[in-house]
Design a protein around this motif. Structure first.
Motif, PDB file in Angstrom:
ATOM      1  N   PHE A 159      13.197   7.037   2.277  1.00  0.00           N
ATOM      2  CA  PHE A 159      12.589   8.251   2.819  1.00  0.00           C
ATOM      3  C   PHE A 159      11.076   8.247   2.598  1.00  0.00           C
ATOM      4  N   ILE A 160      10.664   7.942   1.377  1.00  0.00           N
ATOM      5  CA  ILE A 160       9.237   7.950   1.044  1.00  0.00           C
ATOM      6  C   ILE A 160       8.484   6.916   1.876  1.00  0.00           C
ATOM      7  N   GLN A 161       9.006   5.727   1.992  1.00  0.00           N
ATOM      8  CA  GLN A 161       8.322   4.689   2.762  1.00  0.00           C
ATOM      9  C   GLN A 161       8.267   5.020   4.253  1.00  0.00           C
ATOM     10  N   ASP A 162       9.294   5.692   4.767  1.00  0.00           N
ATOM     11  CA  ASP A 162       9.321   6.054   6.181  1.00  0.00           C
ATOM     12  C   ASP A 162       8.403   7.215   6.530  1.00  0.00           C
ATOM     13  N   HIS A 163       8.126   8.096   5.569  1.00  0.00           N
ATOM     14  CA  HIS A 163       7.425   9.340   5.892  1.00  0.00           C
ATOM     15  C   HIS A 163       6.127   9.588   5.115  1.00  0.00           C
ATOM     16  N   THR A 164       5.737   8.632   4.277  1.00  0.00           N
ATOM     17  CA  THR A 164       4.493   8.793   3.527  1.00  0.00           C
ATOM     18  C   THR A 164       3.738   7.467   3.516  1.00  0.00           C
ATOM     19  N   GLU A 165       2.618   7.468   2.863  1.00  0.00           N
ATOM     20  CA  GLU A 165       1.843   6.238   2.709  1.00  0.00           C
ATOM     21  C   GLU A 165       2.143   5.544   1.386  1.00  0.00           C
ATOM     22  N   PHE A 166       3.223   5.941   0.724  1.00  0.00           N
ATOM     23  CA  PHE A 166       3.554   5.427  -0.607  1.00  0.00           C
ATOM     24  C   PHE A 166       4.828   4.600  -0.590  1.00  0.00           C
ATOM     25  N   GLU A 167       4.995   3.792  -1.631  1.00  0.00           N
ATOM     26  CA  GLU A 167       6.171   2.937  -1.768  1.00  0.00           C
ATOM     27  C   GLU A 167       7.317   3.642  -2.496  1.00  0.00           C
ATOM     28  N   SER A 168       6.997   4.625  -3.331  1.00  0.00           N
ATOM     29  CA  SER A 168       8.029   5.339  -4.093  1.00  0.00           C
ATOM     30  C   SER A 168       7.542   6.759  -4.380  1.00  0.00           C
ATOM     31  N   ASP A 174       7.597   8.166  -7.328  1.00  0.00           N
ATOM     32  CA  ASP A 174       6.775   8.093  -8.539  1.00  0.00           C
ATOM     33  C   ASP A 174       5.329   7.749  -8.188  1.00  0.00           C
ATOM     34  N   GLU A 175       5.146   6.790  -7.280  1.00  0.00           N
ATOM     35  CA  GLU A 175       3.793   6.411  -6.855  1.00  0.00           C
ATOM     36  C   GLU A 175       3.096   7.580  -6.169  1.00  0.00           C
ATOM     37  N   MET A 176       3.824   8.311  -5.364  1.00  0.00           N
ATOM     38  CA  MET A 176       3.249   9.460  -4.667  1.00  0.00           C
ATOM     39  C   MET A 176       2.775  10.520  -5.661  1.00  0.00           C
ATOM     40  N   VAL A 177       3.630  10.847  -6.618  1.00  0.00           N
ATOM     41  CA  VAL A 177       3.274  11.860  -7.618  1.00  0.00           C
ATOM     42  C   VAL A 177       2.065  11.391  -8.428  1.00  0.00           C
ATOM     43  N   ALA A 178       2.065  10.130  -8.815  1.00  0.00           N
ATOM     44  CA  ALA A 178       0.946   9.596  -9.604  1.00  0.00           C
ATOM     45  C   ALA A 178      -0.362   9.629  -8.824  1.00  0.00           C
ATOM     46  N   ALA A 179      -0.292   9.509  -7.505  1.00  0.00           N
ATOM     47  CA  ALA A 179      -1.497   9.521  -6.671  1.00  0.00           C
ATOM     48  C   ALA A 179      -2.015  10.929  -6.397  1.00  0.00           C
ATOM     49  N   SER A 180      -1.222  11.930  -6.722  1.00  0.00           N
ATOM     50  CA  SER A 180      -1.630  13.307  -6.463  1.00  0.00           C
ATOM     51  C   SER A 180      -2.826  13.689  -7.341  1.00  0.00           C
ATOM     52  N   PRO A 181      -3.566  14.705  -6.929  1.00  0.00           N
ATOM     53  CA  PRO A 181      -4.737  15.124  -7.712  1.00  0.00           C
ATOM     54  C   PRO A 181      -4.316  15.980  -8.912  1.00  0.00           C
ATOM     55  N   SER A 182      -3.657  15.326  -9.852  1.00  0.00           N
ATOM     56  CA  SER A 182      -3.169  16.031 -11.043  1.00  0.00           C
ATOM     57  C   SER A 182      -3.058  15.042 -12.194  1.00  0.00           C
ATOM     58  N   GLU A 205      -1.554  16.198   3.531  1.00  0.00           N
ATOM     59  CA  GLU A 205      -2.518  15.115   3.764  1.00  0.00           C
ATOM     60  C   GLU A 205      -1.897  13.721   3.755  1.00  0.00           C
ATOM     61  N   THR A 206      -0.782  13.542   3.060  1.00  0.00           N
ATOM     62  CA  THR A 206      -0.277  12.176   2.826  1.00  0.00           C
ATOM     63  C   THR A 206       1.118  11.904   3.390  1.00  0.00           C
ATOM     64  N   THR A 207       1.696  12.864   4.105  1.00  0.00           N
ATOM     65  CA  THR A 207       3.036  12.662   4.654  1.00  0.00           C
ATOM     66  C   THR A 207       3.066  13.004   6.137  1.00  0.00           C
ATOM     67  N   ASP A 208       4.222  12.828   6.744  1.00  0.00           N
ATOM     68  CA  ASP A 208       4.436  13.190   8.144  1.00  0.00           C
ATOM     69  C   ASP A 208       4.708  14.682   8.323  1.00  0.00           C
ATOM     70  N   PHE A 209       4.651  15.451   7.258  1.00  0.00           N
ATOM     71  CA  PHE A 209       5.073  16.844   7.288  1.00  0.00           C
ATOM     72  C   PHE A 209       3.897  17.803   7.164  1.00  0.00           C
ATOM     73  N   THR A 210       4.085  19.004   7.701  1.00  0.00           N
ATOM     74  CA  THR A 210       3.004  19.979   7.704  1.00  0.00           C
ATOM     75  C   THR A 210       2.834  20.700   6.374  1.00  0.00           C
ATOM     76  N   ASP A 211       3.882  20.702   5.556  1.00  0.00           N
ATOM     77  CA  ASP A 211       3.788  21.360   4.259  1.00  0.00           C
ATOM     78  C   ASP A 211       4.926  20.902   3.349  1.00  0.00           C
ATOM     79  N   GLU A 212       4.876  21.388   2.114  1.00  0.00           N
ATOM     80  CA  GLU A 212       5.866  21.003   1.112  1.00  0.00           C
ATOM     81  C   GLU A 212       7.282  21.408   1.522  1.00  0.00           C
ATOM     82  N   GLU A 213       7.429  22.589   2.076  1.00  0.00           N
ATOM     83  CA  GLU A 213       8.761  23.059   2.456  1.00  0.00           C
ATOM     84  C   GLU A 213       9.401  22.117   3.485  1.00  0.00           C
ATOM     85  N   GLU A 214       8.663  21.742   4.490  1.00  0.00           N
ATOM     86  CA  GLU A 214       9.187  20.833   5.509  1.00  0.00           C
ATOM     87  C   GLU A 214       9.542  19.474   4.891  1.00  0.00           C
ATOM     88  N   PHE A 215       8.711  19.006   3.978  1.00  0.00           N
ATOM     89  CA  PHE A 215       8.932  17.749   3.266  1.00  0.00           C
ATOM     90  C   PHE A 215      10.233  17.806   2.465  1.00  0.00           C
TER      91      PHE A 215
END
Length: 107
Positions: free
Chosen positions: A40-49, A51-59, A81-91
């Motif tokens: 799912f993550i690889q199909d809909h984001t710029e990340f491999e996992s 965990d990688e997505m969370v680590a890349a977040s501004p936090s 900004e980093t997924t195919d979705f318009t917001d967290e809820e859709e994601f």
């Protein structure tokens, strides 16, 4: 990009679906990385996992286990900004639908 309509259409085409109890135990907890799995993550984001997505977040979060460290607004903007979705809820709903479809072997 919600998948719910697609999921319902695919399920409606099946003659037999497994019973919910055969797919998921109501007392079972589902690891977040299972819902936001690698496919799912690889199909809909710029990340491999996830965990990688969370680590890349501004936090200060380093992995999915640290997701609570990210404020809602900060995460929502990052998802936009980093997924195919318009917001967290859709994601979240798309990941849920993907997980359900996999459990039901719909695709």
């Amino acid at each position: 990009m919600a998948l719910e309509t697609d999921l319902e259409a695919i399920a409606a085409q099946r003659e037999v679906l497994p019973d919910a109890e055969d797919v998921f135990d109501v007392d079972e907890s589902i690891p977040i990385t299972e819902v936001f799995n690698t496919e799912f993550i690889q199909d809909h984001t710029e990340f491999e996992s996830f965990d990688e997505m969370v680590a890349a977040s501004p936090s200060d979060a380093d992995s999915a286990a640290d997701l609570k460290k990210i404020t809602h607004g900060e995460w929502d903007e990052f998802v936009t900004e980093t997924t195919d979705f318009t917001d967290e809820e859709e994601f979240v709903f798309a990941a849920r639908d993907h997980w359900v479809a996999k459990k039901l072997d719909l695709y």
